[in-house]
Design an enzyme around this catalytic site. Sequence first.
Site, mmCIF file in Angstrom:
data_model
loop_
_atom_site.group_PDB
_atom_site.id
_atom_site.type_symbol
_atom_site.label_atom_id
_atom_site.label_comp_id
_atom_site.label_asym_id
_atom_site.label_seq_id
_atom_site.Cartn_x
_atom_site.Cartn_y
_atom_site.Cartn_z
ATOM 1 N N ASN A 282 -7.789 30.980 26.455
ATOM 2 C CA ASN A 282 -7.712 30.109 25.274
ATOM 3 C C ASN A 282 -8.137 28.686 25.604
ATOM 4 O O ASN A 282 -8.883 28.054 24.858
ATOM 5 C CB ASN A 282 -6.286 30.102 24.717
ATOM 6 N N ASP B 204 -8.627 35.214 20.267
ATOM 7 C CA ASP B 204 -8.342 36.191 19.216
ATOM 8 C C ASP B 204 -9.230 37.427 19.363
ATOM 9 O O ASP B 204 -8.782 38.561 19.140
ATOM 10 C CB ASP B 204 -8.555 35.560 17.838
ATOM 11 N N GLU C 105 0.330 37.701 23.828
ATOM 12 C CA GLU C 105 -0.664 38.604 24.419
ATOM 13 C C GLU C 105 -0.019 39.868 24.972
ATOM 14 O O GLU C 105 -0.607 40.575 25.793
ATOM 15 C CB GLU C 105 -1.433 37.873 25.526
#
Length: 563
Positions: free
Chosen positions: A439, A448, A474
């Site tokens: 990220n 995503d 996650e």
Amino acid sequence: MLLLGFFLVLAALVQAGLADAADPRAPRLAMLLEDGGPALGAEQALALQREGRFRDLPAGVPKFGIGAPPVWFHFAVDHAGSGPLLRQLLAGVPWIERLEVFVLQDGQLRAVQRAGDGEAGLRGPMGSLGFAFDLAFAPGHSDVLIRAQTADPLVMPLRLLPADEAIELQRRHDYGFGLLYGFLLALIAYNAMIFIGLRHRSHLDYVLYVGTFLLLSLAYSGHGVARLWPGQAGFQQYVILMLMVLLAAMGLRFASGFLHLEKIAPRAHRGVRGFYLAALLAIGACTLFGLQSVAVFTAFFVVQVFSVLMCLLGVVGLRARQDGAPYFMAGAVSGMLGAAVTAMAVWRGMPFTELTFRAAELGFAVDGTILALALADRMRRIREQQLRAEHLAAFDPLTGLRNRRAFAEHAAPVWSTARRHGRPLSVIVLDLDHFKRINDSHGHAIGDTVLVAAARAIERDCRAGDIAARWGGEEFIVLMPETTGQQAWAMAERLLASVRSIDIPLGGERLGVSASVGVAEWRGHDDLEALIREADAWMYASKRAGRDRVSGSPPAADRAYAG
């Protein structure tokens, strides 16, 4: 089935109307209006007829509007046979207050019969065909005089028929009304059951609206006074008028609720509500104080305004883009046209025929069918919205897997079965490695994409009975019924291989993805949460051991797998 029922009703009503219009059997009539003086006797009326004071009427059904003075009709019967000629005279419409039939031969009164709904003791109508009089004509020339009197619209269809033809005509009418009433009762019952089950106000309003029209049809077709309230002359004088106004009130109430008028047009909602409450008070006052002529004008005025208002409300709904507004508009137009045709047929503006008289029923059958379809369509939309809401409440919007709450709901019976019957059960917990770094380095959109790809990989590898979910962030979880630890370990290895094979293009580079996986088998854990905690602990053991591997409890603990 709804459309089939409607077309059966339509066919029956049209067939009855066409058959009746094709052979009206109306004798040639002459008429005389009383001038407001003392009521004439039959001999006086015959004398005036012979003096030429009666006016010949053109072909068609004579009608004289609301509040007409009493009317005399004359026709002659010439019988060349040797025995009596037996005929049944069907005269008037069911709401005529007083009908008197006089048969004269050689100027002498031979028979008198009286009927009507305005006085107790008078013979009532036989249904939608009006009043029936059995007449016997001696050989030679006979004169028939009929005196009709009512404060309601005075309409005088006349048929002089043999008894068997009159019975056949009545049978056709009864079949048509039977189909209509059966169809309306089916709509009422269906929507009443939906209201009882779902408590949606529109279905209750629909039941009241259609139910009021059913009662109104029973009243003005003569079936009510003939079968439901026979001999109640005072009640019959006002019941049609009261039901006309009540129908308008129930229709406007349905429209307000169905179109959510209070929300989209609050001023129109208040105006409509004020109108139908004022109309109910007015007809109630007319009934209470015996103002029948005023009540007649009030009822006809309210019904005409109601028909126009329903169409205007349909326009309001269309402009506000309300669900069901196109259905409502189509139904309102058909109902308005039917009501207008019937009103003009019995009052003024259109010839009175069986079809124009029953146009209100045809229009309302269309209206009721369309509105039932609109309610069904709305119920379908509501159900779709509920299903979407349930899906959003149960499934993770990003990955499409079950969320934590839905996992718990589906896992509970699986856990109960395994524990009660001692069946094998295993859990896999999978956590993507270095996801925060993905990220931070590549952005949340790429993160995503990785989550979605991992979810698809898990879905592909899971069996039909496995329960997979996004556990949070996650982290993913899979509950596997009828699965030993050894079998779960093999599944975990397949999942790890699938995660490793995720290919996310990054400007010509390949983003590598791995996961830490923990496996736990039920071996007497007190509850499902304890089993999940053990699998979660083994997942963290995989991370401590260097990530990108599977760890698990005995009998698989002696194995460790890392690529």
